[in-house]
Design a protein around this motif. Structure first.
Motif, PDB file in Angstrom:
ATOM      1  N   LYS A   3      -3.619   6.783   3.400  1.00  0.00           N
ATOM      2  CA  LYS A   3      -4.335   5.519   3.627  1.00  0.00           C
ATOM      3  C   LYS A   3      -3.414   4.499   4.310  1.00  0.00           C
ATOM      4  CE  LYS A   3      -5.896   1.549   0.895  1.00  0.00           C
ATOM      5  NZ  LYS A   3      -6.028   1.032  -0.490  1.00  0.00           N
ATOM      6  N   ARG A  28      -2.588  12.065  -5.854  1.00  0.00           N
ATOM      7  CA  ARG A  28      -2.871  10.621  -5.712  1.00  0.00           C
ATOM      8  C   ARG A  28      -1.887   9.981  -4.731  1.00  0.00           C
ATOM      9  NH1 ARG A  28      -5.608   8.236 -10.090  1.00  0.00           N
ATOM     10  NH2 ARG A  28      -5.567   6.349  -8.800  1.00  0.00           N
ATOM     11  N   ASN A  72       0.828  -1.213   0.000  1.00  0.00           N
ATOM     12  CA  ASN A  72       0.000   0.000   0.000  1.00  0.00           C
ATOM     13  C   ASN A  72       0.859   1.258   0.000  1.00  0.00           C
ATOM     14  OD1 ASN A  72      -3.172  -0.157   0.428  1.00  0.00           O
ATOM     15  ND2 ASN A  72      -2.277  -1.991   1.343  1.00  0.00           N
ATOM     16  N   HIS A 119       2.646   1.654  -3.404  1.00  0.00           N
ATOM     17  CA  HIS A 119       1.664   2.112  -4.395  1.00  0.00           C
ATOM     18  C   HIS A 119       1.678   3.649  -4.445  1.00  0.00           C
ATOM     19  CE1 HIS A 119      -2.553   1.103  -6.216  1.00  0.00           C
ATOM     20  NE2 HIS A 119      -1.949   2.051  -6.895  1.00  0.00           N
ATOM     21  N   GLY A 120       1.809   4.259  -3.267  1.00  0.00           N
ATOM     22  CA  GLY A 120       1.905   5.726  -3.229  1.00  0.00           C
ATOM     23  C   GLY A 120       3.163   6.234  -3.907  1.00  0.00           C
ATOM     24  N   GLN A 172      -2.935   8.067  -1.227  1.00  0.00           N
ATOM     25  CA  GLN A 172      -2.568   6.660  -1.038  1.00  0.00           C
ATOM     26  C   GLN A 172      -1.697   6.488   0.220  1.00  0.00           C
ATOM     27  OE1 GLN A 172      -3.544   3.936  -2.757  1.00  0.00           O
ATOM     28  NE2 GLN A 172      -2.285   2.585  -1.491  1.00  0.00           N
TER      29      GLN A 172
END
Length: 642
Positions: A502, A495, A480, A483-484, A499
């Protein structure tokens, strides 16, 4: 009328609830409530021991007797009882839960025998009943006075008929049928609990869980949640239906591992996430020497129960044992246990256990893969110089492949070395694709291949690939978070920030997420927020120098020259005592606009073969150097086209 002390009560009363022990009937108010036979037995057992804690193990032994049962089955039975008698777990009036221990029945109970028509106060037999209580008892007895048939026999008969009906319509309605509304095509294997008194046995319960995940993930028809996601539930009393909703899976496997001396007890239960029903359960009581056979049998029985259509290769992989040496296997499990802690000390412990496993079995390919991963991550986490450990990682991964060319983990380990150390782009892509083809449900090669793609400028393919990794392992902090970073590399700071926030919500103390969020803030022009996040990452990374380097680079990017220079001086001093990657100095000088100094340190970084130089083409920290003709040469040196 006096009742003989030895006479077993036929009825129990509490508040507006009446329990007819003989005829397996429960009434609340004037309504007869249904209760599954085992839950009814459990209620009776708790009532008869009212006022005292009844341990879970006692309930397993006395209520379920020889039948297989897990904590989840007991929890569901208590939940069914509470529903029937109108109790609330959060504010109980009747059944109190003592976490991790058992249950206590709290209510005051009256009893009536077959020969006694008057309810008796259980706690004070000689007390007189009040008029309103007698009226209530009479109303309940009226409801209970229907003709007495053997309700228990009817209940078990109903279950038998249900089973016959299921057979008649085909078990595929529950399992693998194209038309089945609740077919199990996705599964989460939750961490098996450690039933032993010794917390040092965690490696065993964790290792068996991971081995089952790895075995079942070989099956193309079955989507299996990855280890990292499953282990987010470790130590939590997770309800299978809740897990099913959170992970979007149709089945949940739970279990318990208990080791006592040379004896091993493994319990496993497969539950439908749709309605909580048990689809399969088994208890294995074996010697420790049979540990390999037990986990293979669990994976095989689940695949059979779900009626999975295995290819020939999948069937072989599911039944394959990577070592016949039980001692080697236990040492391997200990190695993976420490590897997953991801600290300098734990890597060293893991290396020692993997080496011992290899000493017991020289052909144990998985143990060589474990060694390779430890060596690689000692470098990638900035603990050891690349030239010191990556050659060891390469040797170990190549040995693993020579022993077993069908091992996805080994190809993934070699791909990592080829990408981050050899800068062999073609070889890395081949190894990642080989690993993915061997096991599409294995998140790690998707994760690694995504970095290959983003580094070469194939941005949309990379984002799709990291999304595949996240689909397989949705609760993985590292996936996760990374992904950022892909959005950061793609120059999409909004974005990236969303991310990474999160990821921080998942784990507020995750250092890498704070570090990358800081970089995304710099990219978005939010320097105050960026410096705060760099400082947060630094404060969390106690005793580590990596985040000091990141803070210096952050100061430089935000125009804080004195602060950046102070960090540079500190890094240079520390480098005389501890390995520090020169790239932090190169990036900090780049942020300060001192281009020649930055290139000097960048060239020293090349000499060490620092892995993240593969991001040279896409990482924004190198933007101040891109217009200089020397930068194209550095891209070529790492194997990238300008």
């Amino acid at each position: 009328m006096a009742r003989p002390e030895s006479l077993t009560p036929a009825f129990y009363y509490f508040d507006d609830v009446a329990v007819d022990r003989e005829n397996f009937r429960l009434v609340k108010g004037d309504e007869i409530r249904a209760l599954e036979p085992r839950a009814f037995d459990l209620l009776i057992y708790l009532i008869e021991r009212r006022g005292r804690l009844v341990e879970k193990q006692e309930l397993f032994e006395k209520v379920w007797k020889e039948a297989f049962v897990t904590d989840n089955a007991l929890t569901r039975a208590v939940k069914e009882i509470r529903r029937a008698i109108g109790d609330d777990a959060s504010a109980p009036r009747y059944i109190e839960t003592l976490p991790k221990r058992g249950y206590r029945f709290m209510a005051e109970v009256k009893t009536v025998s077959e020969t006694d028509s008057t309810p008796r106060q259980a706690e004070s037999p000689g007390s007189e009943e009040r008029a309103d209580s007698q009226s209530s008892d009479a109303a309940i007895r009226k409801t209970m006075s229907a003709p007495r048939v053997n309700v228990r026999l009817m209940a078990y008969g109903a279950f038998a008929l249900a089973v016959v009906a299921l057979i008649a319509i085909g078990l595929q309605a529950l399992f693998r049928s194209a038309s089945a509304p609740h077919a199990i095509s996705s599964l989460a294997v939750l961490p098996f609990s450690n039933g032993s008194a010794d917390p040092n046995s965690d490696y065993l319960s964790d290792g068996i869980t991971e081995s089952i995940i790895n075995s079942l993930s070989q099956v193309s028809e079955l989507k299996v949640m990855a280890r990292t996601t499953a282990f987010r539930y470790k130590g939590k009393d997770a309800d299978p239906q809740t897990v099913g909703r959170e992970l979007k899976v149709e089945g949940v496997l739970t279990g318990k591992v208990t080791q006592q001396g040379d004896s091993l007890l493994v319990q496993a239960e497969l539950v439908s996430a749709a309605d909580g029903t048990e689809l399969w359960g088994e208890r294995y009581s074996r010697k420790m020497s049979d540990i390999l056979a037990v986990q293979e049998e669990i994976a095989r029985q689940i695949s059979e129960r779900l009626r999975l259509k295995l290819t020939g290769d999948e069937a072989k992989r599911l039944a394959r044992s990577y070592t016949a040496n039980t001692e080697a296997y236990q040492l391997y499990l200990k190695g993976r246990y420490y590897w997953n802690k991801r600290t300098e000390e734990s890597y060293q412990k893991a290396i020692e256990y993997f080496r011992q496993a290899i000493e017991r079995d020289r052909k144990y390919a998985l143990a060589y893969t474990g060694l390779a991963d430890c060596y690689s991550f000692l470098s990638s986490q900035g603990i050891r110089p690349p030239r010191e450990v990556f050659p060891l990682a390469k040797n170990a991964s190549e040995t693993a492949i020579a022993l077993d060319d069908t091992l996805a983990e080994a190809h993934t380990s070699l791909a990592y070395v080829k990408l981050y150390y050899d800068w062999d782009w073609k070889g890395a892509e081949q190894e990642y694709n080989r690993a993915i083809n061997l096991n599409p449900n294995y998140a790690t090669p998707h994760h690694g291949y995504a970095y290959f793609l983003i580094s070469t400028g194939r941005t949309e393919e990379a984002i799709a690939e990291i999304q595949r990794a996240e689909d397989i392992d949705p609760l993985s902090l590292i996936i996760n978070t990374d992904h950022g970073e892909f959005y950061y590399f793609a120059r999409r700071p909004d974005r990236a920030i969303a991310q990474l926030q999160k990821a921080i919500e998942m784990e507020p103390t995750f250092i890498r997420a704070h570090f990358l969020l800081a970089r995304a803030y710099v990219q978005n022009g939010q320097c105050n927020d960026a410096i705060a996040e760099f400082q947060k990452a630094r404060s969390l990374a106690t005793g580590e120098v990596e985040m000091l380097g990141a803070l210096g680079q952050g100061y430089a990017s935000c125009g804080k020259r004195p602060e950046a220079q102070r960090v540079i001086n500190e890094l240079v001093a520390l480098s005389k005592q501890h390995y520090i990657s020169p790239h932090w100095l190169a990036a900090t000088y780049a942020g300060l606009g001192e281009i020649d100094e930055s290139f000097d340190w960048l060239d020293k970084t090349f000499e060490t073969r620092f892995g993240p130089l593969i991001y040279l083409k896409v990482n924004p920290i190198w933007d101040p150097l891109r217009s200089d003709p020397r930068f194209e040469d550095r891209l070529r040196r790492v194997g990238l086209a300008p």
